[in-house]
Design an enzyme around this catalytic site. Structure first.
Site, mmCIF file in Angstrom:
data_model
loop_
_atom_site.group_PDB
_atom_site.id
_atom_site.type_symbol
_atom_site.label_atom_id
_atom_site.label_comp_id
_atom_site.label_asym_id
_atom_site.label_seq_id
_atom_site.Cartn_x
_atom_site.Cartn_y
_atom_site.Cartn_z
ATOM 1 N N ASN A 210 -3.558 7.972 -5.627
ATOM 2 C CA ASN A 210 -3.555 7.104 -4.590
ATOM 3 C C ASN A 210 -4.223 8.023 -3.430
ATOM 4 O O ASN A 210 -5.020 7.647 -2.523
ATOM 5 C CB ASN A 210 -2.366 6.625 -4.014
ATOM 6 C CG ASN A 210 -1.900 5.155 -4.521
ATOM 7 O OD1 ASN A 210 -2.835 4.642 -5.235
ATOM 8 N ND2 ASN A 210 -1.004 4.561 -4.054
ATOM 9 N N GLY A 259 -5.496 0.690 5.082
ATOM 10 C CA GLY A 259 -3.918 0.176 5.500
ATOM 11 C C GLY A 259 -3.436 -0.127 4.028
ATOM 12 O O GLY A 259 -3.439 0.350 2.950
ATOM 13 N N CYS A 262 0.694 0.773 0.519
ATOM 14 C CA CYS A 262 0.534 2.011 -0.336
ATOM 15 C C CYS A 262 0.033 3.331 0.149
ATOM 16 O O CYS A 262 0.667 4.168 0.265
ATOM 17 C CB CYS A 262 -0.090 1.726 -1.956
ATOM 18 S SG CYS A 262 0.805 0.227 -2.639
ATOM 19 N N ARG A 330 0.978 -5.318 5.904
ATOM 20 C CA ARG A 330 1.501 -4.072 5.848
ATOM 21 C C ARG A 330 0.589 -3.088 6.371
ATOM 22 O O ARG A 330 -0.239 -2.700 5.493
ATOM 23 C CB ARG A 330 2.290 -3.878 4.597
ATOM 24 C CG ARG A 330 3.539 -4.780 4.565
ATOM 25 C CD ARG A 330 4.488 -4.345 3.230
ATOM 26 N NE ARG A 330 3.693 -4.811 2.126
ATOM 27 C CZ ARG A 330 4.511 -4.611 0.705
ATOM 28 N NH1 ARG A 330 5.709 -4.368 0.526
ATOM 29 N NH2 ARG A 330 3.745 -5.301 -0.253
HETATM 30 N N1 LIG Z 1 1.940 -3.577 -3.463
HETATM 31 C C1 LIG Z 1 1.284 -2.865 -4.494
HETATM 32 O O1 LIG Z 1 -0.060 -3.138 -4.569
HETATM 33 C C2 LIG Z 1 1.793 -1.848 -5.003
HETATM 34 C C3 LIG Z 1 1.061 -1.204 -6.197
HETATM 35 C C4 LIG Z 1 1.462 -0.532 -7.200
HETATM 36 C C5 LIG Z 1 2.893 0.185 -6.681
HETATM 37 N N2 LIG Z 1 3.738 -0.314 -5.911
HETATM 38 C C6 LIG Z 1 4.695 0.148 -5.589
HETATM 39 O O2 LIG Z 1 5.617 -0.605 -6.237
HETATM 40 C C7 LIG Z 1 7.140 -0.671 -5.390
HETATM 41 C C8 LIG Z 1 7.190 -2.108 -4.862
HETATM 42 O O3 LIG Z 1 6.310 -2.557 -4.018
HETATM 43 P P1 LIG Z 1 6.017 -3.929 -3.670
HETATM 44 O O4 LIG Z 1 4.830 -4.172 -2.818
HETATM 45 O O5 LIG Z 1 6.184 -5.076 -4.842
HETATM 46 O O6 LIG Z 1 7.353 -4.276 -2.636
HETATM 47 P P2 LIG Z 1 7.874 -5.665 -2.003
HETATM 48 O O7 LIG Z 1 8.565 -5.122 -0.586
HETATM 49 O O8 LIG Z 1 6.936 -6.538 -2.058
HETATM 50 O O9 LIG Z 1 8.959 -5.814 -3.109
HETATM 51 C C9 LIG Z 1 10.250 -5.450 -3.253
HETATM 52 C C10 LIG Z 1 11.153 -6.398 -3.850
HETATM 53 O O10 LIG Z 1 12.441 -5.890 -4.025
HETATM 54 C C11 LIG Z 1 13.501 -6.486 -3.609
HETATM 55 N N3 LIG Z 1 14.796 -5.828 -3.491
HETATM 56 C C12 LIG Z 1 15.270 -4.773 -2.714
HETATM 57 N N4 LIG Z 1 16.225 -4.553 -3.040
HETATM 58 C C13 LIG Z 1 16.763 -4.937 -4.199
HETATM 59 C C14 LIG Z 1 17.842 -4.943 -4.913
HETATM 60 N N5 LIG Z 1 18.874 -3.876 -4.839
HETATM 61 N N6 LIG Z 1 17.908 -5.570 -6.142
HETATM 62 C C15 LIG Z 1 16.779 -6.401 -6.284
HETATM 63 N N7 LIG Z 1 15.783 -6.635 -5.687
HETATM 64 C C16 LIG Z 1 15.631 -5.768 -4.491
HETATM 65 C C17 LIG Z 1 12.965 -7.136 -2.191
HETATM 66 O O11 LIG Z 1 13.776 -8.269 -1.869
HETATM 67 C C18 LIG Z 1 11.663 -7.377 -2.472
HETATM 68 O O12 LIG Z 1 11.355 -8.727 -2.920
HETATM 69 C C19 LIG Z 1 6.816 0.384 -4.313
HETATM 70 O O13 LIG Z 1 7.315 1.464 -4.851
HETATM 71 C C20 LIG Z 1 5.370 0.628 -4.001
HETATM 72 O O14 LIG Z 1 4.980 1.714 -3.359
HETATM 73 C C21 LIG Z 1 2.971 -1.068 -4.955
HETATM 74 O O1 LIG Z 2 -14.196 1.574 0.038
HETATM 75 C C1 LIG Z 2 -13.117 1.112 0.442
HETATM 76 C C2 LIG Z 2 -11.930 0.630 -0.526
HETATM 77 C C3 LIG Z 2 -10.766 0.260 0.175
HETATM 78 N N1 LIG Z 2 -10.624 0.225 1.471
HETATM 79 C C4 LIG Z 2 -9.442 0.184 2.241
HETATM 80 O O2 LIG Z 2 -8.215 0.815 1.497
HETATM 81 C C5 LIG Z 2 -7.156 0.058 1.824
HETATM 82 C C6 LIG Z 2 -6.328 -0.126 0.153
HETATM 83 O O3 LIG Z 2 -7.275 -0.782 -0.460
HETATM 84 P P1 LIG Z 2 -7.200 -1.062 -1.980
HETATM 85 O O4 LIG Z 2 -7.011 -0.006 -2.716
HETATM 86 O O5 LIG Z 2 -8.073 -2.112 -2.819
HETATM 87 O O6 LIG Z 2 -5.723 -1.961 -2.067
HETATM 88 P P2 LIG Z 2 -4.323 -1.657 -2.496
HETATM 89 O O7 LIG Z 2 -3.681 -3.036 -2.956
HETATM 90 O O8 LIG Z 2 -3.608 -1.076 -1.488
HETATM 91 O O9 LIG Z 2 -4.384 -0.865 -3.772
HETATM 92 C C7 LIG Z 2 -3.982 0.655 -3.782
HETATM 93 O O10 LIG Z 2 -2.694 1.146 -3.582
HETATM 94 C C8 LIG Z 2 -1.884 0.356 -4.754
HETATM 95 C C9 LIG Z 2 -0.445 0.528 -4.621
HETATM 96 O O11 LIG Z 2 -0.200 1.984 -4.982
HETATM 97 C C10 LIG Z 2 -2.400 0.999 -6.009
HETATM 98 O O12 LIG Z 2 -1.720 0.258 -7.341
HETATM 99 C C11 LIG Z 2 -3.944 0.659 -6.094
HETATM 100 O O13 LIG Z 2 -4.645 1.398 -7.255
HETATM 101 C C12 LIG Z 2 -4.535 1.207 -5.005
HETATM 102 O O14 LIG Z 2 -5.966 0.932 -5.170
HETATM 103 C C13 LIG Z 2 -7.353 -1.209 2.306
HETATM 104 O O15 LIG Z 2 -7.117 -1.099 3.390
HETATM 105 C C14 LIG Z 2 -8.944 -1.293 2.065
HETATM 106 O O16 LIG Z 2 -9.524 -2.054 3.266
HETATM 107 C C15 LIG Z 2 -11.537 0.976 2.514
HETATM 108 O O17 LIG Z 2 -11.550 1.037 3.524
HETATM 109 N N2 LIG Z 2 -12.931 1.161 1.776
#
Ligand SMILES: NC(=O)c1ccc[n+]([C@@H]2O[C@H](COP(=O)([O-])OP(=O)(O)OC[C@H]3O[C@@H](n4cnc5c(N)ncnc54)[C@H](O)[C@@H]3O)[C@@H](O)[C@H]2O)c1
Ligand SMILES: O=c1ccn([C@@H]2O[C@H](COP(=O)(O)OP(=O)(O)O[C@H]3O[C@H](CO)[C@@H](O)[C@H](O)[C@H]3O)[C@@H](O)[C@H]2O)c(=O)[nH]1
Length: 439
Positions: A210, A259, A262, A330
């Site tokens: 990331n 933004g 993550c 977010r």
């Molecule tokens: N959103 C993404 O694209 C993404 C991608 C990769 C990794 N991650 C990571 O994965 C993790 C989760 O991210 P997210 O975006 O899914 O979060 P999120 O906020 O969308 O979801 C988290 C969920 O956990 C629940 N929760 C909180 N406390 C709890 C408990 N004690 N028992 C059961 N449920 C509970 C909340 O109510 C919520 O529904 C974070 O560490 C994030 O950094 C997120």
């Molecule tokens: O060329 C680019 C690509 C992305 N973005 C911005 O970067 C941010 C993140 O974009 P993207 O990575 O596509 O979305 P996420 O869902 O936040 O995914 C990132 O964060 C996740 C949570 O950790 C990881 O799992 C993914 O691999 C990682 O790409 C956004 O605001 C985009 O607008 C740019 O400005 N320019």
């Protein structure tokens, strides 16, 4: 296999649904009773393309179930995924309280061998903490703690999960490794790798990935800002450097700063980890600084053109989500831009295909939310484009011109050619390219 997923947000729900899709029996557990009830009634609480179809199929066939009870949810599980929030603490470090609290609860519930998988993004050493929490109450022979960071992107989460470029599994246990391999095999049939490694390296891989991507974007934003000053066109520079396979074409698009839930928190957390180990991650400190500045750039351009006080101005906004194809706001650049405009007393009309409910919750009636893109430009002094939803790519510029008070566009995503916009009679500023004035 019987699987439990604790935390049913963007990651947990996609994980649970996709594992159900490959024939596993999945129970998703969440403390949010309202969310659980909605899912039990067949509603997908987030917008994620493709998820609803899979969700419907697997809930109908009872392979995907929901509960608020951890005890009930994990009772038959061989594998328990933790997909819990790890939000930033005040000092930028990751808040592990959600993970450690559930680990402590699991210590009272596990009676047979179970693999506890950390899918949340957590700092190096967290799996050890989870292990110690469990081991303080139950025999270490009853469980293994595995790090399996998730790399899905919002907006394409289902595709990313079903066809991952790689799967990272951190474990030193052969037993856990075999179970994880069995679980993931259906997703890597085209030959993409599952990399097994030690737990700490797996945890670090997630932050390094990331942070690298955030750096790549930020580097391009810095170059774009310089392009504006020296009279170069960043889109051409982007193509020029991206065709070098050592650099690569992806994640080079300049814009209004990264933004989402993550990149901002993970880069901060890695800097914090560095500090904990007396190491200054200077590149990443600069990335944070440059990105914070970039999030304001569109508002700065607008103010420079229209003046400091926007009290008699109406500004249209296209795009509120932090990226297209999601309802997630977010850390969205739109939040910062809206706040800046409100502080300057502007009237705001905004449209986003999916994120308006979340914006309404955040800003109430301070932002006038409208039902389509054209309505958002009626009588506006300028339009800001913040998120590159496809629907904004080929609008009818004649109609727009007839609706806007002034044909002025500040485009944070470089959606249109500058020459074309001048020909269409717009004043048009974008990122890292010449300003044109066709008025
Ligand atoms: N959103 C993404 O694209 C993404 C991608 C990769 C990794 N991650 C990571 O994965 C993790 C989760 O991210 P997210 O975006 O899914 O979060 P999120 O906020 O969308 O979801 C988290 C969920 O956990 C629940 N929760 C909180 N406390 C709890 C408990 N004690 N028992 C059961 N449920 C509970 C909340 O109510 C919520 O529904 C974070 O560490 C994030 O950094 C997120
Ligand atoms: O060329 C680019 C690509 C992305 N973005 C911005 O970067 C941010 C993140 O974009 P993207 O990575 O596509 O979305 P996420 O869902 O936040 O995914 C990132 O964060 C996740 C949570 O950790 C990881 O799992 C993914 O691999 C990682 O790409 C956004 O605001 C985009 O607008 C740019 O400005 N320019």
């Amino acid at each position: 296999m019987n699987i439990a997923v604790v935390g049913t947000g963007y990651v947990g729900l996609v994980t649970g649904t996709c594992f159900a899709e490959t024939g596993n029996e999945v129970v998703c557990i969440d403390v949010d009773a309202d969310k659980v009830q909605r899912m039990q009634q067949g509603e997908v609480p987030i917008y994620e393309p493709g998820l609803k179809t899979l969700f419907d199929r697997n809930t109908r066939q009872n392979r995907l179930q929901f509960t608020t009870s951890l005890e009930e949810g994990i009772k038959d599980a061989e594998v328990i995924f933790l997909a819990l929030p790890t939000p930033p603490n005040g000092d930028g470090s990751a808040d592990l309280s959600y993970i450690l609290k559930v680990a402590a609860q699991l210590a009272d519930l596990i009676t047979d061998y179970t693999v506890i998988v950390d899918k949340s993004t957590v700092p190096v050493g967290t799996a050890d903490q989870v292990h110690d929490t469990l081991a303080s109450k139950i025999s270490p022979e009853l469980f293994d703690v595995v790090s399996n960071p998730e790399f899905l992107r919002e907006g394409v989460a289902v595709d990313d999960f079903l066809k991952p470029e790689r799967v990272i599994i951190g474990t030193e246990s052969q037993r856990a490794r075999n179970i994880m391999e069995r679980l993931y095999k259906p997703f890597v049939r085209q030959g993409n790798p599952i990399y097994f490694m030690d737990v700490r390296s797996a945890e670090m891989t997630k932050y390094a990935a990331n942070s690298f991507l955030a750096t790549k974007i930020t580097f391009m934003n810095d170059i774009a800002n310089l392009c504006e000053r020296v009279g170069a066109n960043v889109d051409q520079v982007r193509i020029g450097i991206g065709s070098d396979s050592r650099i690569g074409k992806r994640f080079l698009f300049p814009g209004v700063g990264y933004g989402g839930s993550c990149f901002p928190k993970d880069v901060e957390a890695l800097v914090r980890t560095g500090q904990d180990y007396d190491y200054d991650l200077r590149i990443l400190q600069s990335v944070i600084e440059v990105n914070n500045r970039q999030k304001r750039i569109l508002a700065d351009k607008l103010v420079q053109y229209l003046g400091e006080d926007l009290c008699n101005k109406t500004i249209g906004i296209w795009g509120l989500a932090f990226k297209p194809n999601t309802d997630d706001i977010r850390e969205a650049p739109a939040l910062y831009i809206i706040q800046e405009l409100l502080d300057r007393h502007a009237t705001i009309k905004a449209y986003d295909p999916e994120a308006m409910e979340n914006i309404r919750t955040r800003f109430g009636d301070q932002v006038h939310l409208v039902s389509d893109a054209y309505e958002a430009v009626i009588d506006v002094d300028a339009l800001l484009i913040i998120t590159e939803w496809s629907v904004f790519r080929t609008p009818n510029f004649e109609v727009m011109k007839s609706l806007m008070k002034q044909p002025i566009i500040f485009d944070g995503r470089n959606l249109y050619e500058t020459d074309y916009m001048a020909k269409k009679g717009f004043y048009y500023e974008s990122i890292g390219r010449e300003v044109v004035d066709g008025g």
